[in-house]
Design a protein around this motif. Structure first.
Motif: not given
Length: 513
Positions: A306-307, A313-315, A334-338, A341-343
């Motif tokens: 999933p990660c 998906a974010n990329a 910025a939201a996608r980058a955050a 980073g969390s993933i």
């Protein structure tokens, strides 16, 4: 006439052949010093003595003792016979002078010729001596009879030479009424006495020979029966060599051999149990490897899959925003980058957890006590409802890779079992080093206040793994019920050479029991 004493009265009647028959005696080294005989042999080749069966060697030793006893008996008999023959000769020679005086006294008209003739006739009956009568002129008186005793004696010449004393001759003057009418020449003749000694020696030799043959035959049978259990022992050892641990020996009648048979059966039983235990451990190892591979595959699928999908998906979302005709929305980027980073952080945390389970990354890099404290802290984070405490202040920096890894895995497995199976609320681990007259001992104790060990508790993979790890280091492992909960006690001797052993990769940790 004095009775000749029995020859060889003090000799050993178990002596061998005294008849003079040629007998071969074993070499000295072969009789008494088999190890030395083996040492002087050609290197890499067994001596002839070592290749002989045990029964044959025992018989040869008994035969050698009999031969020595026979030679000693022969020597004693020859010495006694020499002395006895000499005494007999002296006694017979001493009877000649009284015989002459008695003949002269009994003669009624003792003319010289008749007296000398009478003396010659009486002297013919004497044994052990020959007496020749001569008149005053030095001429032989009476009939000169042939001495048939020399022709009919039975003792061999070599035996006569051993026994017979040096020949002696004595002159005895014959005097009647103060006038010397002749002389008697006394010559010793020991052949009759030697024949008696020879007859006794031959009889004793024959009896001793028959007795020794009977004894050797009895010993051969007895040694065969006594040593027969050893053949069964050899067959049993052959079975063990072929990995057939069902071998069993029936206890023989001999107490010593019965003890050996009992020990053999115990060893065979222990080897059979060890083989069965190894078989179980091999099956458990295969199962543990499959289970560990399955667990890793599930974690990779459930956690990393999933990660990775979210990262993909974010990329793709960032790529679409960047490819749009309008100005990219910085807030969305910025939201996608955050989120990315969390993933990534989540992936890194799961990766560290997985690597730490496969091999503690800090082990060998930091002191052992600090690694164990980090282990307690990790358990505290993953199980917030349980209190984990420890005492590791007296430990050295490290005890070698094998010991450090064993201590780490045993404490890890014990705490896992306390939480998973005992539902413990408090788990305490202690490790300390104690010194004594022997090697230092590393003691590890893990206590919990959980439900304890159930009566029907089996030995799972985790407990088997801990026990095998500890026993491989010549240590001891014990799992018991305490006043509340369970307690694991481990003692590992500290051998300095282990610290210099090659570092080996840690096998995958088996699942908890």
């Amino acid at each position: 006439m004095p009775k000749y004493p029995e020859p060889g009265a003090g000799a050993d009647r178990r002596g061998g052949d005294l008849s003079g028959a040629p007998m071969t005696m074993m070499p000295k080294a072969t009789q008494f010093d088999a190890p030395s005989a083996a040492r002087v042999g050609t290197p890499g080749r067994a001596s002839i003595w070592a290749t002989l069966p045990t029964r044959t060697r025992l018989i040869l030793v008994v035969l050698a003792i009999d031969l020595i006893a026979a030679f000693v008996s022969c020597g004693v008999m020859v010495l006694n016979a020499r002395s006895a023959v000499k005494v007999e000769m002296n006694a017979t020679r001493a009877t000649v002078e009284p015989l002459v005086a008695d003949t002269i006294r009994m003669a009624r008209s003792p003319t010289p010729d008749s007296l000398l003739h009478t003396l010659d006739l009486r002297f013919q009956t004497l044994r052990h001596v020959r007496v020749a009568v001569f008149d005053a002129k030095g001429e032989r008186t009476g009939f000169v009879l042939p001495d048939k005793r020399r022709d009919r004696h039975v003792a061999p010449s070599w035996f006569v030479a051993l026994i017979a004393p040096p020949p002696e001759q004595h002159d005895l003057p014959i005097v009647v009424n103060g006038e010397r009418i002749g002389k008697a020449v006394v010559t010793e003749e020991p052949l009759d006495e030697i024949d008696e000694v020879w007859g006794y020696a031959a009889s004793l030799s024959l009896a001793s020979l028959l007795l020794n043959l009977a004894v050797l035959a009895a010993l051969t049978i007895a040694f065969g029966r006594v040593l027969r259990p050893l053949e069964g022992l050899a067959e049993g050892l052959t079975q063990l060599e072929r990995h057939d641990y069902t071998a069993h020996l029936d206890p023989p009648a001999s107490r010593e051999l019965a003890a050996i048979a009992e020990r053999f059966n115990s060893v065979a039983g222990a080897l059979r149990e060890a083989r069965d235990a190894n078989g179980r451990l091999n099956r458990q190892l295969l199962t543990a490897q499959d289970d560990e591979g399955r667990r890793i595959a599930l974690e990779l699928h459930d956690e990393f899959g999933p990660c990775l999908f979210a990262l993909e998906a974010n990329a793709a979302s960032v790529a679409r925003i960047a490819e749009g005709e309008s100005v990219p929305d910085r807030g969305k980027l910025a939201a996608r980058a955050a989120e990315i980073g969390s993933i990534v952080g989540q992936v890194q945390a799961r990766n560290r957890e997985l690597l730490n389970r496969l091999r503690p990354h800090a082990l060998g890099q930091v002191p052992l006590a600090e690694c164990l404290n980090l282990l307690l802290a990790d358990f505290g984070r993953r199980h917030p409802g349980t209190l984990f405490t420890g005492s590791f202040e007296e430990l050295a920096r490290d005890y070698g890779d094998l010991v450090d890894l064993t201590v780490f895995r045993c404490i890890q497995e014990s705490m896992t079992n306390a939480v998973r199976h005992g539902a413990a609320k408090h788990v305490r681990a202690e490790a300390r080093e104690s010194s004594g007259p022997g090697p230092a001992i590393l003691h590890v104790v893990v206590r919990d206040d959980g439900a304890g060990i159930a009566p029907d508790h089996g030995t799972g993979l985790g407990l088997s793994g801990m026990r095998e790890r500890v026993e491989a280091l010549d240590g001891s492992f014990a799992l018991d019920n305490a006043s509340s909960g369970a307690v694991v006690r481990i003692a590992i001797p500290i051998v300095p050479e282990r610290g210099a052993e090659a570092q080996s990769a840690d096998p995958p940790s088996p699942p908890s029991s």
